[in-house]
Design a protein around this motif. Structure first.
Motif, PDB file in Angstrom:
ATOM      1  N   THR A 128      31.267  16.958  17.682  1.00 31.32           N
ATOM      2  CA  THR A 128      30.982  15.525  17.839  1.00 31.32           C
ATOM      3  C   THR A 128      31.267  15.023  19.254  1.00 31.32           C
ATOM      4  O   THR A 128      30.795  13.956  19.628  1.00 31.32           O
ATOM      5  N   THR A 129      32.038  15.785  20.035  1.00 34.02           N
ATOM      6  CA  THR A 129      32.367  15.332  21.387  1.00 34.02           C
ATOM      7  C   THR A 129      31.388  15.861  22.432  1.00 34.02           C
ATOM      8  O   THR A 129      31.515  15.554  23.615  1.00 34.02           O
ATOM      9  N   ASP A 130      30.436  16.654  21.981  1.00 30.49           N
ATOM     10  CA  ASP A 130      29.415  17.190  22.866  1.00 30.49           C
ATOM     11  C   ASP A 130      28.411  16.075  23.196  1.00 30.49           C
ATOM     12  O   ASP A 130      27.860  15.458  22.286  1.00 30.49           O
TER      13      ASP A 130
ATOM     14  N   GLU B 261      33.200   7.972  21.179  1.00 29.77           N
ATOM     15  CA  GLU B 261      31.855   7.768  21.716  1.00 29.77           C
ATOM     16  C   GLU B 261      31.776   6.394  22.387  1.00 29.77           C
ATOM     17  O   GLU B 261      32.084   5.382  21.752  1.00 29.77           O
ATOM     18  N   PRO B 262      31.322   6.323  23.649  1.00 31.76           N
ATOM     19  CA  PRO B 262      31.093   5.011  24.262  1.00 31.76           C
ATOM     20  C   PRO B 262      29.939   4.296  23.558  1.00 31.76           C
ATOM     21  O   PRO B 262      29.028   4.938  23.048  1.00 31.76           O
ATOM     22  N   PHE B 263      30.015   2.987  23.493  1.00 30.49           N
ATOM     23  CA  PHE B 263      28.897   2.215  22.935  1.00 30.49           C
ATOM     24  C   PHE B 263      27.760   2.189  23.951  1.00 30.49           C
ATOM     25  O   PHE B 263      28.005   1.947  25.139  1.00 30.49           O
ATOM     26  N   PRO B 264      26.545   2.380  23.530  1.00 31.43           N
ATOM     27  CA  PRO B 264      25.419   2.359  24.466  1.00 31.43           C
ATOM     28  C   PRO B 264      24.940   0.921  24.705  1.00 31.43           C
ATOM     29  O   PRO B 264      23.778   0.603  24.484  1.00 31.43           O
ATOM     30  N   LEU B 265      25.874   0.077  25.136  1.00 27.43           N
ATOM     31  CA  LEU B 265      25.550  -1.342  25.289  1.00 27.43           C
ATOM     32  C   LEU B 265      26.061  -1.835  26.638  1.00 27.43           C
ATOM     33  O   LEU B 265      27.057  -1.342  27.156  1.00 27.43           O
ATOM     34  N   VAL B 266      25.348  -2.820  27.153  1.00 26.86           N
ATOM     35  CA  VAL B 266      25.680  -3.362  28.464  1.00 26.86           C
ATOM     36  C   VAL B 266      25.698  -4.890  28.349  1.00 26.86           C
ATOM     37  O   VAL B 266      24.858  -5.470  27.650  1.00 26.86           O
ATOM     38  N   TYR B 267      26.709  -5.508  28.972  1.00 27.74           N
ATOM     39  CA  TYR B 267      26.737  -6.972  29.046  1.00 27.74           C
ATOM     40  C   TYR B 267      26.132  -7.371  30.378  1.00 27.74           C
ATOM     41  O   TYR B 267      26.639  -6.980  31.431  1.00 27.74           O
ATOM     42  N   GLU B 268      25.058  -8.139  30.316  1.00 31.66           N
ATOM     43  CA  GLU B 268      24.432  -8.623  31.548  1.00 31.66           C
ATOM     44  C   GLU B 268      25.352  -9.668  32.185  1.00 31.66           C
ATOM     45  O   GLU B 268      26.252 -10.192  31.531  1.00 31.66           O
ATOM     46  N   ALA B 269      25.066  -9.962  33.441  1.00 28.98           N
ATOM     47  CA  ALA B 269      25.880 -10.942  34.158  1.00 28.98           C
ATOM     48  C   ALA B 269      25.928 -12.284  33.422  1.00 28.98           C
ATOM     49  O   ALA B 269      26.941 -12.980  33.434  1.00 28.98           O
ATOM     50  N   ASP B 270      24.846 -12.622  32.716  1.00 31.41           N
ATOM     51  CA  ASP B 270      24.821 -13.898  31.993  1.00 31.41           C
ATOM     52  C   ASP B 270      25.451 -13.803  30.606  1.00 31.41           C
ATOM     53  O   ASP B 270      25.371 -14.742  29.815  1.00 31.41           O
ATOM     54  N   GLY B 271      26.026 -12.636  30.289  1.00 27.24           N
ATOM     55  CA  GLY B 271      26.744 -12.519  29.025  1.00 27.24           C
ATOM     56  C   GLY B 271      25.922 -11.937  27.893  1.00 27.24           C
ATOM     57  O   GLY B 271      26.458 -11.607  26.845  1.00 27.24           O
ATOM     58  N   ARG B 272      24.588 -11.816  28.097  1.00 22.04           N
ATOM     59  CA  ARG B 272      23.760 -11.268  27.026  1.00 22.04           C
ATOM     60  C   ARG B 272      24.026  -9.774  26.841  1.00 22.04           C
ATOM     61  O   ARG B 272      24.307  -9.061  27.803  1.00 22.04           O
ATOM     62  N   VAL B 273      23.897  -9.324  25.594  1.00 26.47           N
ATOM     63  CA  VAL B 273      24.087  -7.900  25.301  1.00 26.47           C
ATOM     64  C   VAL B 273      22.745  -7.198  25.370  1.00 26.47           C
ATOM     65  O   VAL B 273      21.740  -7.688  24.856  1.00 26.47           O
ATOM     66  N   ARG B 274      22.725  -6.053  26.049  1.00 26.51           N
ATOM     67  CA  ARG B 274      21.479  -5.288  26.165  1.00 26.51           C
ATOM     68  C   ARG B 274      21.771  -3.860  25.741  1.00 26.51           C
ATOM     69  O   ARG B 274      22.833  -3.305  26.027  1.00 26.51           O
TER      70      ARG B 274
END
Length: 899
Positions: free
Chosen positions: A126-128, A471-484
């Motif tokens: 699972t860590t691969d 596992e890292p979440f495959p998510l990014v917070y944009e500068a305006d706070g929105r989740v992508r």
RNA sequence: GCGAAGGUGGCGGAAUUGGUAGACGCACCAGACUAAGGAUCUGGCGGGGCAACCUGUGGGGGUUCGAUUCCCCCCCUUCGCACCA
């Protein structure tokens, strides 16, 4: 030379590896069978004898099914993310990546030394990154879908109908509307925070951590949640068709906790603007008995409706509650002490118009129902206790059914919680409880102040952890706070290599310190939480069907051929966690069309626990701190005394008693599989663990028992081989070429029949006992000079023990002149004609007591059997010349003379 | 408290639909072979009794020719849930 288990096992393990004997591929012409073990967390302690038990059971089934012509998928892998590796790293400075690699290698070597027939080409970890790429991908599927209650399945979030007023409010409003429906969502609510470990815990994990002596408190934090509650109904309903142990089904049913009832709306007097205060009740028939209302202290309306006079008291109580962990709240409940504060507000009873006071109390939980109740002290024990403590009125509205056994009841003294008939309740007067509930709901719906409602205990799954090794979440917070979402083609989001991954005291995840990794162009930042250890195990069984696919998590072809899992063996401790979580993920994947059946595991078997010996003082003496005194087997002498074994401590001679307890390092009663495999061989260890008793049952480890099984294998070996020249190899015994004596043939086929039938029933202990009976019989006949094993019998017997003692079986098979592995040989078939007996042992009873037995022809009729029985001298003696009143004849079994 | 599973020799455990209770293994006892045996082989092994026989599957009751098995009551053990309205 004798039975050299080490040489034999080394040789065949090498053979299987070299020839890839157990490698499997899709074969449309053969039926498949998927046998799965719960894959281990590769801890530094290595494999445990408890693992060996479950893994041996599946290995027997895998080898057996294969010989029965099935294409058997039997894979193994590592559930390698998790807290222990991280904590070990903090202690020793060794990076989890390294320790995980070493531990996996160690586990793999240990499993191979036991001769398990895994297809190692399918090993997953699972860590691969090549694995967790798809864990992240599945998470994104949840993020990208919502549950549609109309169609009862997940739908793409883009397909969510947006109400006009939301659309009119702009893009951001539409986005938050969607976010509120996604299967993976952010939530800021009180979570279980463990300050010692600096992590949040899922509800399912709290008990275990508290057990370990850590404090757990409630703390509001922004967390990722998975909307498992939307699947509550299906998780419950689909339990129906599963071949699972009853108690696991029970645990899951309890955990989902369905209850039927009604929601009832109460208007708050003087606060018509806040809308209705809604309660959930399973007893709408007691509505007329509601004398007050209770809100959970965390209820969002508490602040709005509290009167100025009560504000200070209320605020203080709310603060007090937040500080108490759920644990404390529960233990208070056990003592029955109820606390609470009057808010000063009142609601209007929807039927009578009466004004009812509104209280807050911590016996009402925000997480269940609506976080508010109507209190009916006459018919609910908790409400009764509270009403008594606070001197609130108690009004009876249910009476025992006329003619029922219940005595005259006094609801002032104790709540009457049973069913009966409604009283003092105009709408439902005189109706029995069940009908009264239905009628009341009907009435509420008609008057617009209530509705039928089903509630579940299950809560949404807290899915983020403030840890590094996950596992890292495959998510990014944009500068305006929105989740992508990170686009699929950029997966996996790899875990950055870090040295310092201590979490901060505030709960800021370790990954937030990897600034290069966190910061993205344009001011965007990565999510720094990681997934819980359960994530990887939610779908590993699917990866096994197509483990090296780099463009898909698994191909449709592989999934539709291999799934579902036909047999899943593991410990019961995962009943409310892993087994529930994977069913949930599987159902989402089913809705999305990635899997073709709604349930992943057709049949589940729980293995029992292997217990280790500890010795405690016979007089119950404890140490200075009052803790249990424990002595280990090597500190204790055993002596026979009047048929029982007495144990005394070496040196002191103190008398101690043996106790069987879960093996644990701290108790020092752990058996290391490597040591016993070295001393007795893998075949002996495997067979002993199967011989201990039924797989599902816990049993004590007794090394003497292992030695007994080892003796059986030695005896089996000597049945085939005799000592050769000194220092030279053993020689295969001369064997008759024919089919052997009718007696030996008959015994062989009886054994084949019994072993087959018992393996099919998972009764491995009795299957082994049949093998033992066979060997003993042939050894004894040979010893008496009657006959040894003939070739044909030897061949069949080698096949018969193959699932249990695969190394020895291969050795025998090869010595009998077969150059290839027996793994693909067909399983021996019992000849029905040889199973039929001409005679049977007829038991003869007089007045129900056994007095004689005799061999009677199988085809004798009742009269003949009775005559044969009567002719027995013992029977004559006990009848003493009298004529029995009745003669009971059970053909094939017994004759009983009564009278 | 509620729910589930279970209780059989010194020990782990066997026992189709009610039909010889204790298969198989461990431990123990006796014997054989041995220079030796903690190897191997043979026999014994629920309890009582010299024996015939009696008794025995947690305890009590019931159904039955016959109950480890079916029914009722009780005791104990393990596990799950436990302020879930």
């Amino acid at each position: 030379m004798g039975y050299d288990h080490q040489a034999i096992e080394r040789r065949w393990q090498a053979h299987w590896a070299e020839h890839q004997t157990f490698r499997v591929e899709i074969d449309p012409h053969r039926p498949k069978f998927y046998v799965l073990d719960m894959f281990p967390y590769p801890s530094g302690n290595g494999l445990h004898v408890g693992h060996v038990e479950g893994y041996t059971a599946t290995d027997i089934i895998a080898r057996y099914k294969r010989m029965r012509g099935f294409n058997v998928l039997h894979p193994m892998g590592w559930d390698a993310f998790g807290l222990p590796a991280e904590r070990y790293a903090m202690k020793t400075g060794r990076h989890p990546e390294e320790t995980t690699r070493d531990n996996c290698a160690n586990f793999r070597a240990q499993l191979q030394r036991l001769g398990f027939c895994y297809d190692w080409s399918r090993e997953v970890n699972t860590t691969d990154p090549g694995y967790y790429k798809w864990t992240q991908w599945i998470f994104l599927q949840m993020w990208g879908h919502y549950y549609d209650p109309e169609t009862r399945r997940a739908q793409p979030i883009a397909a969510l109908p947006i109400p006009e007023h939301v659309r009119a409010a702009g893009d951001r409003a539409v986005e938050s509307f969607r976010d509120a429906r996604r299967l993976a969502y952010l939530d800021e609510s009180p979570v279980n925070w463990c300050p010692d470990l600096r992590i949040v815990l899922a509800n399912e994990e709290v008990a275990e951590i508290v057990e370990a002596g850590h404090e757990v408190v409630r703390k509001p934090m922004r967390q990722w949640m998975l909307r498992i509650t939307d699947y509550a109904e299906r998780l419950l309903a689909d339990l129906e068709g599963l071949d699972w142990p009853a108690h696991v089904l029970e645990i899951q049913r309890n955990w989902v906790g369905r209850s039927e009832g009604a929601e009832i709306d109460f208007l708050v007097a003087g606060h018509e603007d806040v809308g209705a205060l809604t309660v959930f009740t399973t007893r709408p028939d007691t509505l007329y008995g509601a004398t007050y209302m209770v809100l959970a202290p965390e209820h969002p309306l508490v602040d709005r409706i509290t009167t100025e006079a009560q504000r200070e008291a209320v605020d203080q109580y709310v603060r007090h509650t937040l500080h108490r962990s759920e644990r404390e709240r529960q233990s208070a409940s056990i003592e029955g002490k109820k606390t609470g504060v009057d808010t000063g507000a009142h609601v209007v009873h929807p039927l009578t118009g009466a004004r009812l006071p509104v209280w807050i109390a911590d016996y009402v939980l925000m997480g269940y129902g609506t976080g508010a109740i109507m209190a009916v002290p006459a018919h609910d024990e908790r409400d009764h206790a509270f009403a008594t403590a606070m001197a609130l009125p108690i009004v009876q509205v249910v009476a025992p059914a006329p003619g029922s056994a219940s005595e005259a009841i006094d609801v002032q003294a104790a709540a009457f919680v049973g069913v009966g008939v409604a009283v003092s309740s105009p709408v439902i007067e005189g109706m029995p409880t069940a009908a009264a509930k239905a009628k009341m709901i009907e009435h509420l719906v008609a008057s617009g102040c209530g509705r039928a409602r089903v509630t579940y205990k299950l809560r949404d799954w807290l899915f983020s952890r403030q840890r590094y090794w996950g596992e890292p979440f495959p998510l990014v917070y944009e500068a305006d706070g929105r989740v992508r979402a990170v686009p699929d083609d950029e997966l996996p989001v790899e875990l950055p290599r870090m040295v310092d991954f201590d979490p901060s005291e505030t709960g800021e995840p370790p990954l937030s310190k990897a600034t290069d990794w966190v910061q993205l162009p344009g001011g965007a930042r990565r999510e720094t939480n990681t997934m819980p250890q359960w994530a990887g195990s939610c779908w590993y069984y699917l990866r096994f069907v197509d483990p090296t696919n780099s463009s898909l998590p698994w191909s449709k072809e592989a999934e539709s051929y291999w799934m579902p899992v036909d047999l899943y063996v593991g410990g019961v401790e995962h009943a409310a966690t892993h087994l529930l979580y994977s069913r949930f993920w599987h159902k989402v994947l089913f809705d999305l069309g990635y899997v073709h059946e709604p349930e992943p595991f057709r049949r589940l078997v729980n293995q029992g626990i292997i217990l280790g010996a500890v010795f405690v003082p016979a007089d119950g003496r404890r140490d200075e701190e009052g803790k249990k005194l424990v002595f280990l087997p090597d500190q204790v002498d055993a002596a026979e005394h009047e048929g029982t074994t007495r144990y005394t401590v070496k040196g002191t001679g103190e008398s101690v008693e043996i106790q069987w307890d879960k093996m644990s390092k701290s108790k020092g009663n752990v058996i290391n599989p490597d040591e016993v495999v070295e001393a007795y061989g893998a075949d002996s260890v495997r067979m002993y663990e199967m011989f201990m008793g039924p797989l599902e049952q816990s049993a004590p480890w007794q090394t003497e028992g292992l030695a007994g099984v080892h003796r059986f294998l030695q005896r089996t070996y000597r049945l085939f081989f005799e000592e050769g020249e000194p220092g030279g190899p053993d020689r295969l015994r001369a064997m008759g070429a024919g089919e052997g004596s009718p007696r030996q043939r008959k015994l062989l086929h009886k054994t084949i029949h019994e072993v087959t039938e018992r393996v099919d029933r998972f009764a491995f202990n009795t299957a082994i006992s049949a093998l033992m009976v066979f060997v003993r019989d042939v050894v004894q006949r040979g010893g008496e000079g009657e006959e040894g094993l003939c070739h044909d019998t030897a061949v069949q017997f080698a096949l018969l023990i193959a699932p249990f003692a695969p190394h020895l079986a291969e050795h025998l098979w090869s010595a009998l002149g077969n150059p290839r592995s027996l793994a693909d040989e067909p399983w021996p078939a019992a000849d029905e004609a040889l199973l039929r007996e001409d005679t049977f042992t007829l038991v003869v009873q007089v007045d129900g007591k056994r007095r004689a037995e005799l061999q009677a022809p199988k085809d004798a009729d009742r009269e003949q059997l009775a005559a044969l029985a009567r002719a027995e001298p013992e029977v004559q003696r006990h009848l003493g010349g009298r004529e029995p009143k009745r003669v009971i004849v059970v053909p094939g079994r017994l004759v009983n003379f009564v009278g």
